[in-house]
Design an enzyme around this catalytic site. Structure first.
Site, short mmCIF file in Angstrom:
data_model
loop_
_atom_site.label_atom_id
_atom_site.label_comp_id
_atom_site.label_asym_id
_atom_site.label_seq_id
_atom_site.Cartn_x
_atom_site.Cartn_y
_atom_site.Cartn_z
N ASP A 1 0.79 -1.00 0.15
CA ASP A 1 0.01 0.22 -0.02
C ASP A 1 0.79 1.31 0.00
O ASP A 1 1.85 1.31 0.66
CB ASP A 1 -1.04 0.18 1.45
CG ASP A 1 -1.88 1.06 1.28
OD1 ASP A 1 -2.83 1.26 0.23
OD2 ASP A 1 -1.74 2.01 2.22
N GLU B 1 1.47 0.27 -4.91
CA GLU B 1 1.12 1.58 -5.62
C GLU B 1 2.29 2.41 -5.53
O GLU B 1 2.88 2.89 -4.59
CB GLU B 1 0.09 2.10 -4.40
CG GLU B 1 -1.16 1.22 -4.47
CD GLU B 1 -2.25 2.18 -3.51
OE1 GLU B 1 -3.30 2.28 -3.81
OE2 GLU B 1 -1.95 2.22 -2.25
#
Length: 896
Positions: free
Chosen positions: A501, A538
């Site tokens: 993340d 990400e």
């Protein structure tokens, strides 16, 4: 961990150029009785509480302090704790200096601030100073005085990082006897609270690690650490009772850590040691299904364990049958949204609130459902899980019993269950932030070493650009925690991949250290082949770390060529249209009717503007289909010969990948509206359910048939809706649950989505939710899923979709009809012996590739004999090289 060592540990006093010597001192109060050093917990004697002050000074190594706003000349820098009666202050004197090249490289964001050099006579005081309150003061010649707090991560790494990075932390067993270790270099004392009694711990002054060796009968017992430490956020010394950051097991609601050995045979389900995994799929060929653990089964009436890890052992449930069908078609991995211990869900079922309304009785466009769901959201069983509490323990709310190590056994059984139907497991990990910081009860790390694990801004406040209290993996021990945690999940839980993340908030070096540590795992020694574990994340570039301001980030551009993929938002936006944060959600794209089936939104512009934007989207999609390669050369829709990196994406290069596998393609994920909901907003409202489904499959195809890895959100092949909710992280089961039985619908029309993140879109949402034509029937849902699985089969059986080098892509993949005369809404791609036509228009399209005239092509047998009989009508005229494709269809032709 050696590859994550930061350059700020290197120092060179000869490279520093001291300025004119001034009277500057660092003051630290140790208390009248001196520092508490006994290995038992003592009362926290301290000055009265004071409000936290900004910390503009940063002690970056034992030699150097940087202070934003300080004067460079004729100043005195004084560090102190603020005196109380009877306290004896001591001082570390400073003189103005400059940063060395190594310091500037390690702290680029501080390079323009005044630097001060510690007096050589006082440098030995640093370790003692760090265990009390620190205050920087400066007095100028005219009598003005400045005072500020001090940030200490840099000097802690300098003093302790070299040894601490190699320490084994948490519970470690040797011949059945546990040793418990915690890194707490600034603590005055640390003790162990074990099963209700207090046990002394001993400090290693070289590493800052506190340890205690236990007895065999400690196994299974609850424990916490009692850490007496200065807490800047409350301005006093506190004794925190805190769980272990390296916990391996927990009691319910994370109240206590448990002394548990993950190698204990009693925690291994039957067959665990000899678990046979599906064949590893290289990242460049991975097809990934992103799935929230509770969504998967909580509304599945055929599951014996709804909402639990064990739902993945229910081989005959509708959900498992569907996953098995996807695996048979070519899906290779299930990506589980965070399943580590989170802060916000009550783990005991008796404590979990539920909506107390008859939700199904309300109208499909009513505000009532979201009102009722919102009232119970803070205490219900639902959260996406991006609220880390303990990084390396499974979340207890998914276990049959959150007390004790049942969650460990059941997580392992989940992995077994997925492996058993042909799917490897990816875990979503969230090391970029914590649920809280400071003295908050949910702040584990910051209550052990205050001010270290969180990333601090120039004023000493915690960075929150990640949405929460940001962490600092650039610091040695936070970076170590990331590596150690990932390795534990890989070894002890046999996880096959990790999705990071907000990976751009990590240093590239940290993520490469993870890769290196995994690569070192071998089946013979560790039970897993670490080189086959995939990594992606990400790679967004924003916040306080943006543009490599503090370190070289793990962003899209920087991770190219590393073998670690980043999400490709370029093709996602092109196929959907607009961006995730558009004020008007009706902005159209390639797969949602731009120019070819316009809606009424003025945000789309006039026909000329729509046509131009659609053609540019087609260029973005071409780059995406290559694997988003930066150097791939093709003819764009203006007729120019360009590279992928020369195609514009909102001011940035569209192509950034060096090799196939650097960019991960997707059309939707858990963030933002589902693909079905995005199309509901963007397509003209009168679009038929059949056409909506066909465009859904076409949009999924732009990822599924690309080079490199691709991901789809679970249920997207079933036209999954969340009733237009753009941020369903806390929207409960009502809006989030997957419906495997099409008779239950696809989730559309379950009321207006929660107001907090969606109210500004309600005027657009209300007429759509009220329209029964937007709720697809079983025939439409099943047809879309079958058509998507056909695409997966084609991808899995055609080697050309897994090209391993950029050179191979350049030579084997082309867009023969690209240029000024390209058809708006149609993409034609030639790939080795295949031709793929994406027809996003509402009419038949005839694509003539003159160079192929006389060459024998036919519709791929998977589609010719597949579930979608409309696609089966696609044809090829050999005499002219013309491919004819029905409306809203992606057709794959192969050379016979």
């Amino acid at each position: 961990m050696s590859s994550t060592a930061r350059a700020f540990t290197a120092r060179s006093s000869t490279a520093r150029r001291p300025g004119r010597r001034l009277a500057a001192v660092l003051v630290l109060a140790l208390g009248a009785a001196g520092l508490l050093t006994a290995p038992t917990v003592q009362p926290a004697h301290a000055a009265p509480p004071s409000a936290p002050q900004p910390a503009l000074a940063q002690w970056i190594d034992r030699d150097t302090v940087v202070w934003k706003g300080a004067e460079r000349t004729d100043a005195q820098l004084e560090f102190g704790t603020g005196r109380r009666a009877g306290a004896a202050d001591r001082r570390l004197r400073l003189t103005p200096g400059t940063l060395t090249p190594a310091e500037r490289a390690a702290f680029p964001h501080l390079s323009g601030y005044p630097a001060f050099t510690a007096d050589p006579r006082d440098r030995g005081l640093a370790r003692t100073a760090l265990r009390g309150r620190l205050v920087a003061t400066q007095r100028t010649a005219d009598g003005r005085r400045a005072t500020t707090g001090v940030q200490i991560p840099g000097v802690l790494d300098d003093l302790y990082g070299t040894r601490a990075r190699h320490a084994a932390l948490g519970p470690v067993f040797h011949y059945g006897r546990p040793t418990l270790s915690v890194w707490a270099p600034t603590a005055r004392t640390v003790a162990l609270e074990l099963d209700g009694r207090t046990v002394a711990m001993r400090r290693d002054d070289r590493s800052g690690v506190w340890r205690v060796q236990g007895q065999r009968d400690w196994a299974g017992k609850p424990y916490r650490y009692l850490v007496t430490v200065w807490a800047p956020t409350v301005g006093r010394t506190v004794t925190n009772k805190v769980t272990d950051p390296y916990s391996t097991a927990l009691t319910a609601d994370s109240a206590r850590s448990l002394v548990v050995d993950l190698d204990d045979p009693r925690l291994a389900p039957k067959g665990w040691a000899g678990l046979r995994k599906p064949a590893a799929v290289p990242l460049r060929r991975a097809r990934i299904q992103e799935l929230h653990l509770r969504d998967f089964s909580v509304e599945d009436r055929t599951s014996r364990h709804p909402g639990q890890y064990l739902a993945f052992t229910d081989r005959r449930s509708d959900g498992m049958r569907h996953l098995k069908s996807l695996a048979a078609a070519g899906t290779s991995y299930v990506h589980l949204l965070p399943a580590f211990d989170g802060a916000t869900v009550p783990e005991k079922r008796a404590d979990q609130d539920r909506p107390r309304c008859d939700l199904a009785s309300y109208a499909p466009d009513s505000e009532s459902q979201q009102e009722c769901v919102t009232r119970s959201a803070a205490h219900d069983a639902y959260n996406w899980g991006y609220d880390p509490l303990h990084y390396t323990v499974p979340e207890g709310s998914y276990a049959s019993d959150p007390e004790g190590p049942a969650r460990t056994v059941e997580f392992r059984r989940m992995v077994q269950g997925l492996n058993g139907i042909g799917l490897r497991t990816v875990m979503d990990v969230v090391y970029n932030h914590t649920a809280a910081a400071g003295q908050d009860p949910h702040a584990v790390l910051d209550r052990i070493v205050p001010g270290y694990y969180q990333r601090l801004l120039d004023d000493g406040s915690v960075a929150t650009s990640t949405c929460c209290s940001g962490t600092a993996p650039e610091h040695t021990m936070m970076g170590k925690l990331v590596v150690d945690s990932v390795v534990t999940w890989a070894k002890e839980y046999k996880v096959d991949g990790f999705r990071f993340d907000l990976m751009g908030h990590h240093p590239k070096a940290n993520i490469l250290a993870v890769r290196k540590a995994l690569d070192a795992l071998t089946p013979a020694r560790d039970g897993v082949d670490g080189k086959k574990i995939i990594l992606y994340g990400e790679g967004w570039n924003f916040g306080e770390a943006a543009n490599d301001a503090r370190f070289v980030q793990a962003t899209q551009r920087n991770m190219a060529g590393t073998g670690i993929a980043t999400f490709n938002d370029r093709a996602r936006d092109a196929v959907r249209g607009g961006g995730p944060f558009d004020a008007d959600p009706r902005v159209q794209g390639f797969g949602s009717g731009l120019f070819t089936a316009p809606n009424s939104s003025p945000a789309n512009g006039d026909p000329a503007a729509q046509r131009a934007r659609l053609l540019h989207y087609q260029d973005l999609l071409k780059v995406g289909l290559t694997g988003n390669l930066a150097d791939y050369t093709f003819t764009d829709t203006d007729g120019h010969r360009v590279k992928g990196a020369q195609v514009d994406y909102n001011g940035a290069p569209a192509g950034y990948a060096a090799t196939p596998g650097d960019a991960l393609a997707y059309s939707d994920a858990h963030d933002n509206e589902t693909l079905y909901d995005a199309l509901a907003y963007k397509l003209p409202q009168g679009t038929s359910p059949t056409d909506r489904a066909r465009l859904q499959v076409l949009a999924l195809a732009t990822a599924a048939l690309s080079q490199g890895p691709a991901l789809s959100q679970a249920g997207s092949d079933l036209l999954r809706s969340k009733s237009l909710d753009r941020n369903s992280f806390d929207s409960g089961d009502w809006f989030n649950a997957l419906h495997w039985d099409c008779a239950d619908g696809n989730g559309f029309g379950r009321g207006l989505p929660p107001a907090a993140d969606n109210k500004d879109k309600w005027p657009y949402a209300k007429p759509l939710l009220a329209d029964p034509a937007l709720r697809p029937d079983c025939t439409t849902i099943r047809g879309a899923s079958a058509a998507y699985r056909d695409l997966l089969r084609i991808h899995a059986t055609e080697p050309a979709f897994g090209l391993s080098t950029a050179a191979a892509v350049q030579s084997q993949l082309s867009f023969p009809l690209s240029g000024k005369d390209e058809t708006p809404g149609v993409l034609t791609m030639r790939l080795a012996n295949l031709v793929i036509v994406f027809n996003a228009t509402p009419r038949d399209q005839h694509q003539t590739v003159a160079a192929l005239a006389g060459h024998p092509y036919a519709l791929h047998p998977v589609q010719a004999h597949g579930a979608d009989r409309t696609t089966a009508t696609a044809s090829y005229a050999e005499a002219t090289g013309t491919f004819t494709v029905p409306p809203y269809t992606v057709a794959v032709f192969h050379r016979r």
